[in-house]
Design a protein around this motif. Structure first.
Motif, short mmCIF file in Angstrom:
data_model
loop_
_atom_site.label_atom_id
_atom_site.label_comp_id
_atom_site.label_asym_id
_atom_site.label_seq_id
_atom_site.Cartn_x
_atom_site.Cartn_y
_atom_site.Cartn_z
N ASN A 2 0.82 -1.21 0.00
CA ASN A 2 0.00 0.00 0.00
C ASN A 2 0.86 1.27 0.00
O ASN A 2 0.36 2.35 0.28
CB ASN A 2 -0.94 0.01 1.21
N SER A 3 2.16 1.11 -0.25
CA SER A 3 3.15 2.18 -0.33
C SER A 3 3.45 2.86 1.02
O SER A 3 3.98 3.95 1.06
CB SER A 3 2.77 3.22 -1.39
N LYS A 4 3.15 2.18 2.12
CA LYS A 4 3.46 2.71 3.46
C LYS A 4 4.88 2.32 3.85
O LYS A 4 5.26 1.16 3.76
CB LYS A 4 2.47 2.17 4.48
N LEU A 5 5.66 3.32 4.27
CA LEU A 5 7.01 3.05 4.75
C LEU A 5 6.90 2.31 6.08
O LEU A 5 6.33 2.82 7.04
CB LEU A 5 7.77 4.36 4.94
N SER A 6 7.42 1.09 6.13
CA SER A 6 7.29 0.30 7.35
C SER A 6 8.61 0.14 8.10
O SER A 6 8.61 -0.19 9.28
CB SER A 6 6.71 -1.08 7.03
N GLU A 7 9.73 0.40 7.41
CA GLU A 7 11.02 0.19 8.06
C GLU A 7 12.12 0.92 7.31
O GLU A 7 12.11 0.98 6.08
CB GLU A 7 11.31 -1.31 8.07
N THR A 8 13.06 1.48 8.06
CA THR A 8 14.29 2.00 7.46
C THR A 8 15.46 1.35 8.17
O THR A 8 15.36 0.97 9.34
CB THR A 8 14.41 3.53 7.58
N GLU A 9 16.55 1.21 7.44
CA GLU A 9 17.73 0.55 7.97
C GLU A 9 18.96 1.35 7.54
O GLU A 9 19.09 1.71 6.37
CB GLU A 9 17.77 -0.86 7.40
N VAL A 10 19.83 1.64 8.50
CA VAL A 10 21.07 2.37 8.22
C VAL A 10 22.22 1.51 8.70
O VAL A 10 22.25 1.10 9.88
CB VAL A 10 21.10 3.73 8.94
N ALA A 11 23.16 1.23 7.82
CA ALA A 11 24.34 0.45 8.21
C ALA A 11 25.16 1.25 9.22
O ALA A 11 25.31 2.47 9.09
CB ALA A 11 25.18 0.12 6.98
N ILE A 12 25.66 0.56 10.24
CA ILE A 12 26.51 1.18 11.25
C ILE A 12 27.77 0.32 11.42
O ILE A 12 27.74 -0.88 11.13
CB ILE A 12 25.78 1.35 12.61
N PRO A 13 28.84 0.93 11.90
CA PRO A 13 30.05 0.15 12.15
C PRO A 13 29.81 -0.87 13.26
O PRO A 13 29.09 -0.60 14.23
CB PRO A 13 31.08 1.18 12.59
N ILE A 14 30.40 -2.04 13.14
CA ILE A 14 30.27 -3.07 14.17
C ILE A 14 30.75 -2.54 15.51
O ILE A 14 30.18 -2.84 16.56
CB ILE A 14 31.02 -4.35 13.75
N ALA A 15 31.78 -1.71 15.48
CA ALA A 15 32.32 -1.13 16.71
C ALA A 15 31.30 -0.24 17.43
O ALA A 15 31.42 0.00 18.63
CB ALA A 15 33.59 -0.33 16.41
N ALA A 16 30.28 0.23 16.71
CA ALA A 16 29.25 1.08 17.32
C ALA A 16 28.23 0.30 18.12
O ALA A 16 27.43 0.88 18.85
CB ALA A 16 28.55 1.90 16.24
N LEU A 17 28.22 -1.03 17.98
CA LEU A 17 27.28 -1.84 18.76
C LEU A 17 27.64 -1.77 20.24
O LEU A 17 28.81 -1.75 20.60
CB LEU A 17 27.33 -3.31 18.30
N PRO A 18 26.65 -1.76 21.11
CA PRO A 18 26.93 -1.74 22.55
C PRO A 18 27.69 -2.99 22.99
O PRO A 18 27.57 -4.06 22.38
CB PRO A 18 25.54 -1.72 23.19
N ALA A 19 28.46 -2.85 24.04
CA ALA A 19 29.25 -3.97 24.57
C ALA A 19 28.35 -5.17 24.87
O ALA A 19 28.75 -6.32 24.69
CB ALA A 19 30.01 -3.54 25.82
N ALA A 20 27.11 -4.91 25.31
CA ALA A 20 26.19 -6.00 25.65
C ALA A 20 25.89 -6.88 24.44
O ALA A 20 25.70 -8.09 24.59
CB ALA A 20 24.89 -5.44 26.23
#
Length: 120
Positions: free
Chosen positions: A72-90
């Motif tokens: 129905n042309s509704k934006l349901s999700e966006t995704e932006v690549a991030i560096p692996i180092a930016a992931l939280p330690a957890a």
């Protein structure tokens, strides 16, 4: 905590891109094209069909991104690549504990649009 769960979900959701089918611009419905142009003016994308959804893969502001539109042309999700180092330690600790010997190959920040708001 929401951010951590979103990042974990992004790792899981990466697996779904394996099932995507390449799509040509001419095969994308006009309403989906218009919605994409409204959200991302002046951007050119490569398109994939993902189940009943249409995914645009593109670069914007030097970042690798994707946007998922429903039929129905509704934006349901966006995704932006991030560096692996930016992931939280957890996240790294969880992977080491639950998947020893495995490495994270890519990471993304995913924003899912729900009927009642936006969840990261």
């Amino acid at each position: 905590m929401k951010r951590l769960m979103g990042l974990l979900a992004s790792v899981i959701l990466m697996a779904r891109t394996v099932t995507a089918q390449k799509f040509k611009w001419a095969q994308v419905p006009a309403a989906v094209k218009a919605a994409f142009a409204k959200h991302f003016p002046g951007v050119t994308a490569k398109w994939e069909k993902e189940d009943a959804n249409y995914e645009a893969v593109f670069h914007q502001n030097g970042k690798e991104m994707s946007a998922l539109f429903d039929a129905n042309s509704k934006l349901s999700e966006t995704e932006v690549a991030i560096p692996i180092a930016a992931l939280p330690a957890a996240v790294h600790q969880y992977i080491q504990k639950n998947h020893p010997g495995k490495k994270i190959k890519e990471a993304s920040d995913i924003t899912i649009t729900l009927a009642d708001g936006i969840v990261h």
